[in-house]
Design a protein around this motif. Structure first.
Motif, PDB file in Angstrom:
ATOM      1  N   UNK A   1      27.392  17.288   4.519  1.00  0.00           N
ATOM      2  CA  UNK A   1      26.392  16.431   3.882  1.00  0.00           C
ATOM      3  C   UNK A   1      26.468  16.457   2.362  1.00  0.00           C
ATOM      4  N   UNK A   2      27.496  17.033   1.828  1.00  0.00           N
ATOM      5  CA  UNK A   2      27.665  17.031   0.382  1.00  0.00           C
ATOM      6  C   UNK A   2      26.586  17.818  -0.323  1.00  0.00           C
ATOM      7  N   UNK A   3      25.895  17.208  -1.258  1.00  0.00           N
ATOM      8  CA  UNK A   3      24.917  17.898  -2.090  1.00  0.00           C
ATOM      9  C   UNK A   3      23.522  17.909  -1.465  1.00  0.00           C
ATOM     10  N   UNK A   4      23.398  17.507  -0.218  1.00  0.00           N
ATOM     11  CA  UNK A   4      22.080  17.424   0.392  1.00  0.00           C
ATOM     12  C   UNK A   4      21.699  18.619   1.230  1.00  0.00           C
ATOM     13  N   UNK A   5      22.376  19.756   1.066  1.00  0.00           N
ATOM     14  CA  UNK A   5      22.078  20.936   1.858  1.00  0.00           C
ATOM     15  C   UNK A   5      20.913  21.717   1.296  1.00  0.00           C
ATOM     16  N   UNK A   6      20.809  22.983   1.690  1.00  0.00           N
ATOM     17  CA  UNK A   6      19.713  23.830   1.227  1.00  0.00           C
ATOM     18  C   UNK A   6      20.236  25.216   0.868  1.00  0.00           C
ATOM     19  N   UNK A   7      19.465  25.907   0.041  1.00  0.00           N
ATOM     20  CA  UNK A   7      19.758  27.283  -0.355  1.00  0.00           C
ATOM     21  C   UNK A   7      18.520  28.112  -0.060  1.00  0.00           C
ATOM     22  N   UNK A   8      18.686  29.179   0.719  1.00  0.00           N
ATOM     23  CA  UNK A   8      17.564  30.058   1.066  1.00  0.00           C
ATOM     24  C   UNK A   8      17.692  31.345   0.262  1.00  0.00           C
ATOM     25  N   UNK A   9      16.645  31.658  -0.488  1.00  0.00           N
ATOM     26  CA  UNK A   9      16.658  32.813  -1.389  1.00  0.00           C
ATOM     27  C   UNK A   9      15.469  33.704  -1.068  1.00  0.00           C
ATOM     28  N   UNK A  10      15.694  35.004  -1.027  1.00  0.00           N
ATOM     29  CA  UNK A  10      14.586  35.938  -0.894  1.00  0.00           C
ATOM     30  C   UNK A  10      14.534  36.843  -2.122  1.00  0.00           C
ATOM     31  N   UNK A  11      13.324  37.139  -2.555  1.00  0.00           N
ATOM     32  CA  UNK A  11      13.144  37.977  -3.741  1.00  0.00           C
ATOM     33  C   UNK A  11      11.697  38.441  -3.797  1.00  0.00           C
ATOM     34  N   UNK A  12      11.383  39.257  -4.793  1.00  0.00           N
ATOM     35  CA  UNK A  12      10.026  39.736  -4.965  1.00  0.00           C
ATOM     36  C   UNK A  12       9.109  38.666  -5.533  1.00  0.00           C
ATOM     37  N   UNK A  13       7.820  38.975  -5.545  1.00  0.00           N
ATOM     38  CA  UNK A  13       6.818  37.973  -5.893  1.00  0.00           C
ATOM     39  C   UNK A  13       6.953  37.450  -7.323  1.00  0.00           C
ATOM     40  N   UNK A  14       7.362  38.290  -8.265  1.00  0.00           N
ATOM     41  CA  UNK A  14       7.385  37.859  -9.672  1.00  0.00           C
ATOM     42  C   UNK A  14       8.787  37.521 -10.157  1.00  0.00           C
ATOM     43  N   UNK A  15       9.801  37.671  -9.323  1.00  0.00           N
ATOM     44  CA  UNK A  15      11.173  37.509  -9.791  1.00  0.00           C
ATOM     45  C   UNK A  15      11.510  36.075 -10.166  1.00  0.00           C
ATOM     46  N   UNK A  16      10.946  35.104  -9.436  1.00  0.00           N
ATOM     47  CA  UNK A  16      11.254  33.708  -9.755  1.00  0.00           C
ATOM     48  C   UNK A  16      10.786  33.398 -11.175  1.00  0.00           C
ATOM     49  N   UNK A  17       9.594  33.840 -11.511  1.00  0.00           N
ATOM     50  CA  UNK A  17       9.056  33.592 -12.848  1.00  0.00           C
ATOM     51  C   UNK A  17       9.917  34.227 -13.931  1.00  0.00           C
TER      52      UNK A  17
END
Length: 303
Positions: free
Chosen positions: A87-103
């Protein structure tokens, strides 16, 4: 036996309940039971023991579940990668991390990635510790795990991205606030705000302080670094934390972050099952996050 039989069996072992799996799969409890019974007929042994409050795997069931958990994770990962390629660029990425790491570590990278791949999906699963992130990764529930680097884990590849110096967070009115740095020995009688004792960051901090013969008292416990720094800023204690950029600067006049150069820095980064089989989108996201540390964006002109 079929892949569906194995998937349902693994879900039953995780949940410890046929009815819970039936709810998750929006099917009947009888349908879930049939998947397990089909495996039991083929293998010639009972795989679960039924109790009034749920089910538990037998010795044979535990053996099968251990093998299935790793195998299905690899199969699911491969199928997702193949679908992504299709599907080219229409896939997904699943990421796990701690509560504040995204910020603290990914906010800019998320914006860049979304701009480059507007049709891609980013799925974040929050876990309470790096160990929980690694468990989700090993089970195949995610593609990438952002963790505090620790001991090697069998079947997991770790890649360091950023080193974070330790600092002592104190309120502006604290007696130590006027200093430009703090020696490790100053922590000898300190009463600190600390992360849970079973977290990787806390374990590493305890070990490094013990190398100096320092055993401070952690009389306040919190779940994440942001809460520890906030309590320190409010004058409710001191906290040894990594130097997180979002807490520095004029936005926090009541907070002081004093360097602790005597402590080796904390290292954070990515963990994956296998870099060579990681899907293109997941690899791109991991590289985008890393690039923000290697070549951070310029601050606004009025910063």
């Amino acid at each position: 036996m079929t892949l569906d039989d194995l998937r349902v069996f693994a879900a039953v072992c995780r949940a410890g309940s046929l009815s819970a799996v039936a709810r998750d799969l929006t099917c009947s409890q009888s349908a879930v039971s049939q998947h397990v019974k089909r495996l039991e007929r083929e293998l010639g042994l009972p795989l679960v023991e039924r109790h009034p409050r749920g089910v538990v795997p037998t010795a044979a069931g535990r053996l099968l579940h251990t093998a299935v958990a790793g195998g299905l994770g690899g199969i699911d990962h491969a199928l997702r990668t193949i679908a992504e390629l299709a599907h080219g660029e229409g896939g997904s990425v699943r990421v796990t991390t701690g509560a504040v790491s995204i910020r603290h570590f990914m906010s800019g990278a998320v914006v860049d990635f979304r701009r480059r791949y507007p049709r891609a999906s980013l799925e974040f699963q929050t876990e309470v510790s790096s160990r929980s992130c690694l468990q989700a990764l090993a089970a195949g529930r995610v593609d990438l795990a952002w963790i505090t680097m620790g001991a090697a884990v069998r079947g997991i590849e770790q890649r360091s991205v950023v080193s974070l110096p330790w600092v002592l967070a104190v309120a502006a009115q604290d007696p130590l606030a006027a200093r430009t740095r703090v020696d490790v020995t100053d922590l000898q009688d300190a009463r600190l705000i600390g992360l849970p004792a079973n977290s990787v960051a806390r374990s590493q901090l305890d070990a490094r302080l013990a190398d100096f013969g320092i055993r401070p008292v952690f009389d306040t416990g919190v779940a994440d670094w942001d809460t520890a720094i906030l309590l320190a800023e409010l004058g409710l204690g001191q906290a040894v934390v990594p130097a997180l950029p979002q807490w520095q600067g004029p936005g926090h006049p009541g907070l002081r972050l004093l360097p602790l150069p005597g402590l080796p820095p904390l290292t954070a980064g990515w963990a994956v099952r296998d870099w060579t089989t990681l899907g293109p989108l997941a690899r791109t996201f991991a590289d985008t996050v890393a690039a923000h540390f290697t070549h951070p964006p310029a601050p606004p002109a009025d910063a």
